[in-house]
Each structure stands twice: as structure tokens, then as C-alpha cells.
Scaffold this motif. Sequence first.
Motif, PDB file in Angstrom:
ATOM      1  N   HIS A  56       0.790  -1.229   0.000  1.00 50.27           N
ATOM      2  CA  HIS A  56       0.000   0.000   0.000  1.00 50.27           C
ATOM      3  C   HIS A  56       0.821   1.277   0.000  1.00 50.27           C
ATOM      4  O   HIS A  56       0.244   2.376  -0.051  1.00 50.27           O
ATOM      5  CB  HIS A  56      -0.937   0.010   1.209  1.00 50.27           C
ATOM      6  CG  HIS A  56      -1.796  -1.209   1.301  1.00 50.27           C
ATOM      7  ND1 HIS A  56      -2.765  -1.516   0.372  1.00 50.27           N
ATOM      8  CD2 HIS A  56      -1.818  -2.224   2.215  1.00 50.27           C
ATOM      9  CE1 HIS A  56      -3.358  -2.656   0.705  1.00 50.27           C
ATOM     10  NE2 HIS A  56      -2.802  -3.111   1.819  1.00 50.27           N
TER      11      HIS A  56
ATOM     12  N   ARG B 137       2.779   4.585   0.845  1.00 50.60           N
ATOM     13  CA  ARG B 137       2.815   5.641   1.851  1.00 50.60           C
ATOM     14  C   ARG B 137       1.687   5.522   2.872  1.00 50.60           C
ATOM     15  O   ARG B 137       1.873   5.768   4.068  1.00 50.60           O
ATOM     16  CB  ARG B 137       2.748   6.996   1.144  1.00 50.60           C
ATOM     17  CG  ARG B 137       3.025   8.160   2.051  1.00 50.60           C
ATOM     18  CD  ARG B 137       2.969   9.498   1.319  1.00 50.60           C
ATOM     19  NE  ARG B 137       3.604  10.523   2.134  1.00 50.60           N
ATOM     20  CZ  ARG B 137       3.027  11.109   3.168  1.00 50.60           C
ATOM     21  NH1 ARG B 137       1.788  10.794   3.502  1.00 50.60           N
ATOM     22  NH2 ARG B 137       3.678  12.017   3.877  1.00 50.60           N
ATOM     23  N   ALA B 138       0.499   5.157   2.400  1.00 48.00           N
ATOM     24  CA  ALA B 138      -0.678   5.112   3.275  1.00 48.00           C
ATOM     25  C   ALA B 138      -0.514   4.110   4.407  1.00 48.00           C
ATOM     26  O   ALA B 138      -1.147   4.254   5.460  1.00 48.00           O
ATOM     27  CB  ALA B 138      -1.930   4.780   2.460  1.00 48.00           C
TER      28      ALA B 138
ATOM     29  N   TYR C 100       2.055   6.552   6.840  1.00 40.39           N
ATOM     30  CA  TYR C 100       1.705   7.939   7.150  1.00 40.39           C
ATOM     31  C   TYR C 100       0.203   8.146   7.325  1.00 40.39           C
ATOM     32  O   TYR C 100      -0.264   9.274   7.469  1.00 40.39           O
ATOM     33  CB  TYR C 100       2.243   8.863   6.055  1.00 40.39           C
ATOM     34  CG  TYR C 100       3.758   8.922   6.030  1.00 40.39           C
ATOM     35  CD1 TYR C 100       4.455   9.693   6.950  1.00 40.39           C
ATOM     36  CD2 TYR C 100       4.485   8.186   5.099  1.00 40.39           C
ATOM     37  CE1 TYR C 100       5.844   9.742   6.937  1.00 40.39           C
ATOM     38  CE2 TYR C 100       5.873   8.234   5.074  1.00 40.39           C
ATOM     39  CZ  TYR C 100       6.549   9.012   5.997  1.00 40.39           C
ATOM     40  OH  TYR C 100       7.915   9.060   5.985  1.00 40.39           O
ATOM     41  N   GLY C 101      -0.542   7.081   7.330  1.00 34.06           N
ATOM     42  CA  GLY C 101      -1.973   7.132   7.600  1.00 34.06           C
ATOM     43  C   GLY C 101      -2.403   5.860   8.309  1.00 34.06           C
ATOM     44  O   GLY C 101      -1.626   4.915   8.465  1.00 34.06           O
TER      45      GLY C 101
ATOM     46  N   ARG D 152       0.155   5.330  11.776  1.00 31.11           N
ATOM     47  CA  ARG D 152       0.229   6.754  12.142  1.00 31.11           C
ATOM     48  C   ARG D 152      -0.438   7.007  13.484  1.00 31.11           C
ATOM     49  O   ARG D 152       0.097   7.725  14.347  1.00 31.11           O
ATOM     50  CB  ARG D 152      -0.430   7.614  11.072  1.00 31.11           C
ATOM     51  CG  ARG D 152      -0.441   9.114  11.400  1.00 31.11           C
ATOM     52  CD  ARG D 152      -1.551   9.848  10.681  1.00 31.11           C
ATOM     53  NE  ARG D 152      -2.858   9.314  11.062  1.00 31.11           N
ATOM     54  CZ  ARG D 152      -3.985   9.595  10.415  1.00 31.11           C
ATOM     55  NH1 ARG D 152      -3.966  10.376   9.349  1.00 31.11           N
ATOM     56  NH2 ARG D 152      -5.132   9.082  10.830  1.00 31.11           N
TER      57      ARG D 152
ATOM     58  N   ASP E  36       0.442  14.257   6.762  1.00 34.75           N
ATOM     59  CA  ASP E  36      -0.108  14.408   5.416  1.00 34.75           C
ATOM     60  C   ASP E  36       0.888  15.034   4.457  1.00 34.75           C
ATOM     61  O   ASP E  36       0.814  14.833   3.244  1.00 34.75           O
ATOM     62  CB  ASP E  36      -1.376  15.269   5.460  1.00 34.75           C
ATOM     63  CG  ASP E  36      -2.509  14.605   6.231  1.00 34.75           C
ATOM     64  OD1 ASP E  36      -2.494  13.358   6.341  1.00 34.75           O
ATOM     65  OD2 ASP E  36      -3.390  15.326   6.728  1.00 34.75           O
TER      66      ASP E  36
END
Length: 539
Positions: free
Chosen positions: A199, A201-202, A205-206, A210, A230
Motif C-alpha cells: 500500500h 505511503r498510506a 503515514y496514515g 500513524r 499528510d
Amino acid sequence: MKPFNAGRAPVYARHGLACSSQPLAAAVGRDILRAGGNAVDAAVAMAAMVNLTEPMMNGLGGDCFALVRFDGEIFALNGSGRSGSRCTAEAIRAQGHSRMPKAGAATVTVPGALDGYLALHERFGSMDLADLVAPAVDYAEEGYPVGLKIAQVWHWGASKLQHFNTMPEAYLPGGRPPIAGDIFQQADLAATWRRIGRHGRAAFYGGPVRDAILDIVNSRGGFLEAVDFDTVQAEWVEPIRAKYRDHTVLELPPNGQGIVVLEALRILEDHDLKASFASDEAVASHLILEALKIAFADAERHVADPRFRQAPVERMLSDDYIATRRSLIDPARALDNPCAGRVYGDTTYLTVMDKDRNAVSLITSISDVFGSGLIVPGAGIVLHNRGADFELEDDHPNVAAPGKRVRHTILPAMLLDPAGEFTMTFGCMGANMQPQGQVQILVNLLDRGMNLQEALDAPRVRVLDGRRISAEAHADPRVAHKLAAMGHQVSVGDEIPQDWEAPHDFMRSFEGSAQAIAISGSALCGASDPRLDGIAVGY
């Protein structure tokens, strides 16, 4: 025939070569190249591996910088993260700090390393990200044997993990650090890297990772907000460069400390170091130490996030400025100039070159041994303490502020020959030893005529602070004695302390660990520093 020399020899390969302070990472890089991947593919796979195999030094919770040569052009990537939205000098002082703490939640900035890896892969990668991280995932699940020298640093940092975590077992299995040969597994980290492979970056960082980072940081007094994750942390920038012996040295610009290397080399270029080393190595080492002290003092005064304060790089490298700084050196006496930057520091440097002579010079770090000391529950991530290098004086260029990159210690490098052709990728880990190692490696190559492995092996000296230095054991014990007679305060500290906070020169005495690959006719020549567990391996 010369008498047998039991030291390491350079490694030669025809097609591709990978160098790392961790053998499994170097082998993974070589395997990616043999499978048809390019240098960037191999570097990303190696970065995932060193996260697992040198977890006290680097990882997803840290930052990265890179220089990339691709299709004949050289690119620079700043993968250092920014401070949190609520990070101000006033807020940190309100917690009772008169200077930045060394570790803990207040020192955690947004990790930029993964954004850097993904930026490299998106621009230059040729293989699927999931395939590149698969070796690290497999080793994390199945386990790998811990290396001898890494185990020693792991032992030193164990007290930090115990201090900042109620459950440090993720990196202290059975309540203790692993020893050399122990099989270490990290299922949480395997799962995190597997999600990243699928997946991108998500996955970091999400979502849950995160949120877990925010929970642990902000419950301990940190300054991060969800919105801080973000913003893409990585940024393509223009390298800075300077000449030394008609070669061109390339470095990352501020907020990095590559300017230290370039300024020190320019100061030294007026000296006949070949003759100095031949006649008296202590005199030559003294000149190197003094040039570095001056360059460090300038970096401490000027280097910061250029979006907040521009460093006068062109001025700092100009002929007239270099002449004034060079004039400060007393050839017989040590200066008292303070040096800049963190003395302690744990970092991982790796480099790789492929059959098309594309190359990556990459350094990745969680700043200090086990970074902030905080382990993200369920994710296998150790968060860095990069924010510890901020200042709290309101008028300082590097003062803590929201969304700001701190003055950074990590720096990869590349070298062009006198004709301007790319010839070498290299770097040296170890906090403020990084520019010092680079300078001495280049002096060994370009002034002393050493081969690549000899240039990495040769005894080094290290600026600490004020007149304090460290000097490695040397065949001629008079070198250290002569440096002391010049006013240098020579520090030693080879035994491993039991507590990461204990005043001790263990890591001060460590002269870094370097890797390098050079083009040698139709072949590649690689070298790996014996100061850690690394190897150079090619095909």
C-alpha cells in the motif's frame, strides 16, 4: 611479491556491486541486481534489510538522505522529516528544559525515511515494491543471526529502551539484548513492511501505524498532529559541490552538513598533505583536525532549514573566505574552536552500483542509539530523536519551530574525476564522524595514493568538542603523543558502558564505518569498513 597482508582487499566485480555494514543487506542488494533490478531497486531492498538488522541505528522511524546517479545525471534527495505543528522552543522550555532533551517524545519529528525510499522508487525503481521488501519481511519473520559488533551497540542502547518503554521486549527478547549469533525475529516489523510493500505511503503515514505513533508520542509530551503526516517529507534538491585535487565532491545542501566536508577540503587543499603524511603523520592529522573544527564551527553558526534561514553556502566556499578561515590554523597548536553537531549518533550507510553504472549513495538514521527510545506498539518501529539537535535560543537559525527540518548530521557523497566523469559513491556513518570520515578517506585516496580498501582501513582521528579529539590505535604510538603535545586532548573509551546516559567515550572513540564503490576501468571496485560487520559483494 610483497609479504602476505592479512587485512581486507578491495572487492572487484564486473556487473554490479553492493556495500553495507550488514552482510545480509549487501547480499540482498546483490541478489536484486542479479535479478534484473537497478541500483535504486537494490538500495530500497537494502534499506528495508538494515532496518531489521541494525535497528538501533536506522529504520522506518527515522530519516534518510540520498545521492543518485541515473542515466548519467546526479540527483539529491532530502528525506528528513519536519517537526510537529505544536513544536516551539517556548513549548519545550515550558516542559522544564533549558536545552533540548536527548531522547523521549519531545525529540520526535515526523519520520522522513520511508517518504525518501518511496520517492526513490517512484522516480527510478523498476521492480515492484512488494518484491523489494520481501527479503526483509522474510528475514524478520524467520529470524536472522545478530552480528558481533552490532550486538555490542545493541547492548549499550538496551537501558534506553528499558527507560522509555514499559514493554521493551520487541527489541529486548526475553528482557535482554541479543548477543552475537542469537536469532532475532520481529514479526511486528515484518507486518509493517509487508503493508508498505502493498500500500505504499498510506501504510505508514496514515491509518493504524500513524495513529499508534501519535498515541505514544503525544501521551509522553510530544508535539505531533495527524496533519503533520499528510505532508510529503522527502524533497528533491540540488547537490552542493566543491573541488579537491581537481576532483569534484558532491554533497547534500543544508539542512545537511555536507558543507563541513567541502569547507574542510578547501581549507586543506593549500597544504601538501602527501608530504606531511610522509614526514610526520601527527602534523598531517593536526591539519585535518583543525580544518574540520573550523568547518564545524561555521556549520553550527549557519546551517538550518533553508526555508527558515538560508546558509551562505557560496560565500562559505569562496576563495577569500576559505583563505581567512585557513589562516586561523596554527601548524603547531590546537585551536579552541567549538565544533558543531552531535558527538553520539547511530546511522547506517549503504551504497550500490548496477551494470549501467547507475548508483545510489544512501544514509539512513534514527539519530542516536535506539533514537528517542520509544517503540511503537504493534508496529516494530523505533522512533528517532532527530529533534534533539534543535536549539532553544530564539535567535538561533536552528531554533525549534513548527514544520521545520532540524540541522542534520547524515550525508551521502559522490565523486567526479578531473574530467567531470562520475567515479565513486561513498559515505561514512557515525554522527559528527560522518564528514570527518569522508575527508580522511578522500585524503587517503587523492593525497596518499591508497587503494579503496586501504583508504577505509587507515587509522582515523576525530574532532569531539573544544580541543578534545579521539585517535585510533596506530602502528606508531607517537602519533597520539605528538597530537597531545600540540594541545589536543586525546580521548579513549573502548569499553562498553552499561547505561546509555552514563558520561562515557565509548561512541566518541568510534571512528565511523564507511562503504565505497569506485569505477575501475571496465570493472567496479568496492570496499567495506572493518569497523562494523559489513561486506562488499558483487557479481
